[in-house]
Design a protein around this motif. Structure first.
Motif, PDB file in Angstrom:
ATOM      1  N   ALA A  24     101.573  15.091  15.618  1.00 21.94           N
ATOM      2  CA  ALA A  24     100.512  15.760  14.592  1.00 21.94           C
ATOM      3  C   ALA A  24      99.590  16.694  15.418  1.00 21.94           C
ATOM      4  O   ALA A  24      99.272  16.549  16.768  1.00 21.94           O
ATOM      5  N   LEU A  25      98.970  17.787  14.940  1.00 18.48           N
ATOM      6  CA  LEU A  25      98.147  18.350  15.592  1.00 18.48           C
ATOM      7  C   LEU A  25      96.709  17.655  15.617  1.00 18.48           C
ATOM      8  O   LEU A  25      96.567  16.859  14.964  1.00 18.48           O
ATOM      9  N   ASP A  26      96.059  18.076  16.632  1.00 17.76           N
ATOM     10  CA  ASP A  26      94.619  17.587  16.940  1.00 17.76           C
ATOM     11  C   ASP A  26      93.874  18.394  16.325  1.00 17.76           C
ATOM     12  O   ASP A  26      93.251  19.392  16.901  1.00 17.76           O
ATOM     13  N   ARG A  27      93.163  17.908  15.507  1.00 19.00           N
ATOM     14  CA  ARG A  27      92.023  18.391  14.791  1.00 19.00           C
ATOM     15  C   ARG A  27      90.796  17.822  15.013  1.00 19.00           C
ATOM     16  O   ARG A  27      89.368  18.166  14.323  1.00 19.00           O
ATOM     17  N   GLU A  39      88.003  24.957  21.690  1.00 20.18           N
ATOM     18  CA  GLU A  39      87.512  25.369  23.014  1.00 20.18           C
ATOM     19  C   GLU A  39      87.880  23.914  23.894  1.00 20.18           C
ATOM     20  O   GLU A  39      88.439  24.152  24.997  1.00 20.18           O
ATOM     21  N   ASP A  40      87.752  22.830  23.413  1.00 22.33           N
ATOM     22  CA  ASP A  40      87.942  21.799  24.247  1.00 22.33           C
ATOM     23  C   ASP A  40      89.500  21.658  24.451  1.00 22.33           C
ATOM     24  O   ASP A  40      89.973  21.063  25.496  1.00 22.33           O
ATOM     25  N   ALA A  41      90.436  21.856  23.372  1.00 20.93           N
ATOM     26  CA  ALA A  41      91.908  21.842  23.560  1.00 20.93           C
ATOM     27  C   ALA A  41      92.139  22.909  24.759  1.00 20.93           C
ATOM     28  O   ALA A  41      92.930  22.390  25.526  1.00 20.93           O
ATOM     29  N   TRP A  42      91.642  24.055  24.781  1.00 23.42           N
ATOM     30  CA  TRP A  42      91.825  25.070  25.848  1.00 23.42           C
ATOM     31  C   TRP A  42      91.611  24.349  27.373  1.00 23.42           C
ATOM     32  O   TRP A  42      92.636  24.593  28.103  1.00 23.42           O
ATOM     33  N   HIS A  43      90.904  23.580  27.303  1.00 23.11           N
ATOM     34  CA  HIS A  43      90.380  22.925  28.544  1.00 23.11           C
ATOM     35  C   HIS A  43      91.111  21.720  29.262  1.00 23.11           C
ATOM     36  O   HIS A  43      91.123  21.091  30.131  1.00 23.11           O
ATOM     37  N   SER A  62      97.371  21.983  19.345  1.00 24.93           N
ATOM     38  CA  SER A  62      96.092  22.363  18.443  1.00 24.93           C
ATOM     39  C   SER A  62      96.584  23.857  17.964  1.00 24.93           C
ATOM     40  O   SER A  62      96.988  24.739  18.801  1.00 24.93           O
ATOM     41  N   LEU A  63      96.420  24.115  16.719  1.00 25.46           N
ATOM     42  CA  LEU A  63      96.462  25.452  15.952  1.00 25.46           C
ATOM     43  C   LEU A  63      95.360  25.733  14.994  1.00 25.46           C
ATOM     44  O   LEU A  63      95.456  26.233  13.989  1.00 25.46           O
TER      45      LEU A  63
END
Length: 266
Positions: free
Chosen positions: A38-41, A46-50, A4-5
């Motif tokens: 591909a990036l997860d959009r 916040e969900d990506a961080w966890h 994720s970016l």
């Protein structure tokens, strides 16, 4: 694994983040790391961080050190070529309406502030640090509204929902370039102290060999001439390998504000 970016992903910049990620993923796959294509959009940052399977993301520096629920490893630190930001550092711009007669921060006592999120370093932590000097150990604002993003904080000030907000300098530069109407009628009344930029992070469980590969690939991508246009679209001028030690200073700012009698933005 996910990537994720989303922290600096204005619609006009998404092609650039996609190009950067495609280059990263191709290099990782070339050394046997199954990077997502591909990036997860679909999920929030916040969900990506966890996510325990997070391969790479950017994380706000304050929750990185203040949220015990985050289990992340810092991979590298970016440099941004935007006004007022030294390499590896960024600031927040405190914006108010052009038509507001107030000329300094003290004049906003009893007014309304907008923040992107209580846990945001640039939206709240740096703002609190600056206010601690003028709050006199007492509540400063009549109210603080949470908007969900820096863009929405700017909108809240423009439309009179709030009177002042702290806007991340990199986001401000993106809005100024791609969406100048979002800043129309606003002016900068103050600038916070600088702090470390948003780090590139991975899940703590990511193997150390993968972390080393991520650092090498990021260093390669930031110097690839074929990605110069994409980097310029993101204001990205450098990426240096780093650990998380420099972000302890952000927690120290919060503790220092509390010691000065201003433990929360209020």
């Amino acid at each position: 694994m996910i990537a994720s970016l989303g922290m600096y992903d204005h619609p006009a910049q998404r092609w650039a983040n996609d190009a950067i990620w495609s280059a990263i993923a191709a290099r990782l796959r070339a050394v046997g790391i199954a990077a997502p294509l591909a990036l997860d959009r679909a999920r929030s940052v916040e969900d990506a961080w966890h996510a325990p399977d997070l391969l790479l993301a950017q994380c706000c520096g304050y929750p990185l050190v203040a949220d015990p629920g985050l289990d992340l490893r810092v991979v590298a630190v970016p440099h941004y070529d935007v006004p007022g930001c030294a390499p590896g550092r960024h600031v927040s711009r405190l914006v108010v309406r052009d038509a507001d007669d107030a000329r300094d921060l003290a004049a906003f006592r009893g007014r309304i502030a907008a923040i992107s999120a209580p846990s945001s370093n640039t939206g709240a932590n740096l703002f609190r640090d600056l206010l601690a000097d003028v709050a006199d150990a007492a509540p400063f604002f009549a109210a603080v509204v949470t908007t969900g993003s820096h863009r929405q904080s700017a909108f809240a000030v423009r439309t009179g929902v709030a009177d002042i907000a702290a806007i991340d300098a990199v986001t401000y530069a993106a809005l100024a370039r791609h969406e100048p109407a979002a800043l129309a009628g606003l002016r900068t009344i103050a600038v916070t102290r600088p702090s470390p930029t948003l780090p590139f992070v991975t899940a703590r469980a990511t193997p150390i060999e993968t972390v080393a590969a991520l650092r090498a690939v990021l260093s390669d991508v930031v110097s690839d001439p074929q990605l110069a246009e994409a980097r310029a679209a993101l204001f990205l001028s450098g990426i240096v390998p780093s650990g998380g030690h420099r972000y302890a200073a952000l927690l120290a700012l919060a503790r220092d504000a509390a010691a000065r009698g201003y433990p929360e933005l209020r």
